[in-house]
Design a protein around this motif. Sequence first.
Motif, PDB file in Angstrom:
ATOM      1  N   UNK A 209       0.826  -1.210   0.000  1.00  0.00           N
ATOM      2  CA  UNK A 209       0.000   0.000   0.000  1.00  0.00           C
ATOM      3  C   UNK A 209       0.858   1.258   0.000  1.00  0.00           C
ATOM      4  N   UNK A 210       1.927   1.253   0.788  1.00  0.00           N
ATOM      5  CA  UNK A 210       2.783   2.435   0.878  1.00  0.00           C
ATOM      6  C   UNK A 210       3.496   2.703  -0.447  1.00  0.00           C
ATOM      7  N   UNK A 233      14.723   6.442  -8.276  1.00  0.00           N
ATOM      8  CA  UNK A 233      13.575   7.038  -7.584  1.00  0.00           C
ATOM      9  C   UNK A 233      13.156   6.169  -6.410  1.00  0.00           C
ATOM     10  N   UNK A 234      13.131   4.852  -6.641  1.00  0.00           N
ATOM     11  CA  UNK A 234      12.700   3.941  -5.581  1.00  0.00           C
ATOM     12  C   UNK A 234      13.695   3.931  -4.425  1.00  0.00           C
ATOM     13  N   UNK A 239      11.715   4.103  -0.970  1.00  0.00           N
ATOM     14  CA  UNK A 239      12.068   3.110   0.046  1.00  0.00           C
ATOM     15  C   UNK A 239      11.982   3.676   1.463  1.00  0.00           C
ATOM     16  N   UNK A 240      12.428   4.906   1.666  1.00  0.00           N
ATOM     17  CA  UNK A 240      12.382   5.494   3.009  1.00  0.00           C
ATOM     18  C   UNK A 240      10.948   5.650   3.498  1.00  0.00           C
ATOM     19  N   UNK A 241      10.047   6.009   2.595  1.00  0.00           N
ATOM     20  CA  UNK A 241       8.637   6.135   2.975  1.00  0.00           C
ATOM     21  C   UNK A 241       8.015   4.780   3.288  1.00  0.00           C
ATOM     22  N   UNK A 314      16.133   7.239   9.846  1.00  0.00           N
ATOM     23  CA  UNK A 314      15.632   6.847   8.527  1.00  0.00           C
ATOM     24  C   UNK A 314      15.203   8.060   7.714  1.00  0.00           C
ATOM     25  N   UNK A 315      14.491   8.966   8.343  1.00  0.00           N
ATOM     26  CA  UNK A 315      13.977  10.154   7.650  1.00  0.00           C
ATOM     27  C   UNK A 315      14.576  11.401   8.276  1.00  0.00           C
ATOM     28  N   UNK A 316      15.486  12.093   7.577  1.00  0.00           N
ATOM     29  CA  UNK A 316      16.130  13.295   8.123  1.00  0.00           C
ATOM     30  C   UNK A 316      15.145  14.433   8.404  1.00  0.00           C
ATOM     31  N   UNK A 317      13.940  14.356   7.805  1.00  0.00           N
ATOM     32  CA  UNK A 317      12.951  15.422   8.041  1.00  0.00           C
ATOM     33  C   UNK A 317      12.433  15.369   9.483  1.00  0.00           C
ATOM     34  N   UNK A 318      12.567  14.208  10.122  1.00  0.00           N
ATOM     35  CA  UNK A 318      12.077  14.043  11.485  1.00  0.00           C
ATOM     36  C   UNK A 318      13.204  14.393  12.449  1.00  0.00           C
TER      37      UNK A 318
END
Length: 321
Positions: A209-210, A233-234, A239-241, A314-318
């Motif tokens: 789903x993701x 792109x993946x 992949x991180x999402x 995993x996600x630098x935005x966090x």
Amino acid sequence: MKNYIYKRTMTGLLAVIIVLILNFFIIHLAPGDPIRILAGRDNPSEEMIIELQKKYGLDQPIYIQLVSYLKSTIKGDFGQSILYNEPVMNLIGHTMGPSLLLALTGAVLALVVGTGLGIYAAQHHGSRRDSFFSAIAYLFNSMPSFWLGLMFIMLFASWLNILPTSGMMDLRSNYTGLPYYADVLKHLILPVTTLSLIQVPTYFKLAQTTVLQVTSEDFVTTFRATGMSNKKIFNKYVLKNVLLPTVTVFGISLAYIVTGSALIETVFAWPGTGRLMLDAIMRRDYPLLMGIYLIMSISIAVMMVVTDIVYAFIDPRIRYK
């Protein structure tokens, strides 16, 4: 980040204390008397019951029992099991290793296989392979774990006679060294397979789903229009999402790793903490139940903090403040 970890640790500690107190009252107010269960049904003497109640402190008012339990818990003493007449920490310590071996192996296998198949199915969305894997996932998702375990026992142990039916090792053989580990591995196959198969559909559907959701976003379409390869792109964006919700589910499953496989342990007679917990519930073993629930609440609090920290990597935005 340090302040966030400190705040979450304090919050987790407060939650553990609250859960400990609530569990104490819920367990002690539940129907059933552990002393009368221990004494048996064949006309037990009231004198013996009174002496047993004094021995385990059950003759005191419940608030005095709570204060006494909190004091001993702070000192690292979880009390004496009513059922086994052994220290609670010794019983949990003896069963923790087998539980971690079974549950952690099953969880990691489910994570890897489920996420991998979900990504593969999403990349071939609408194909026969997608339909096949989705159907298999729905099939295993609808199966009760104990039923699947019994079917495996009937097929591989009773009919084909190639795998053991229960236990962690062959008690009639004095294996040491490599033969011992091989024997444990052989006994581990059926329960781990059962445990992982019932968890695979969760990771499969989550990853599938993701991936479909992220690949339909406008920024992915823009990258494709600029000529960026689907592989890049993946790997760089999709992949991180995919990993973020997967890490959440995996972290929650690890939080319940001590007792989460209780039914599987019972079906395969695996000497783990989950099976010990079910025995304690059936016999109203208050100290043992309280010890197991305390370990469970601590593991949940720890894993929630660990999951948030992994999120940030995993996600630098966090970024937590």
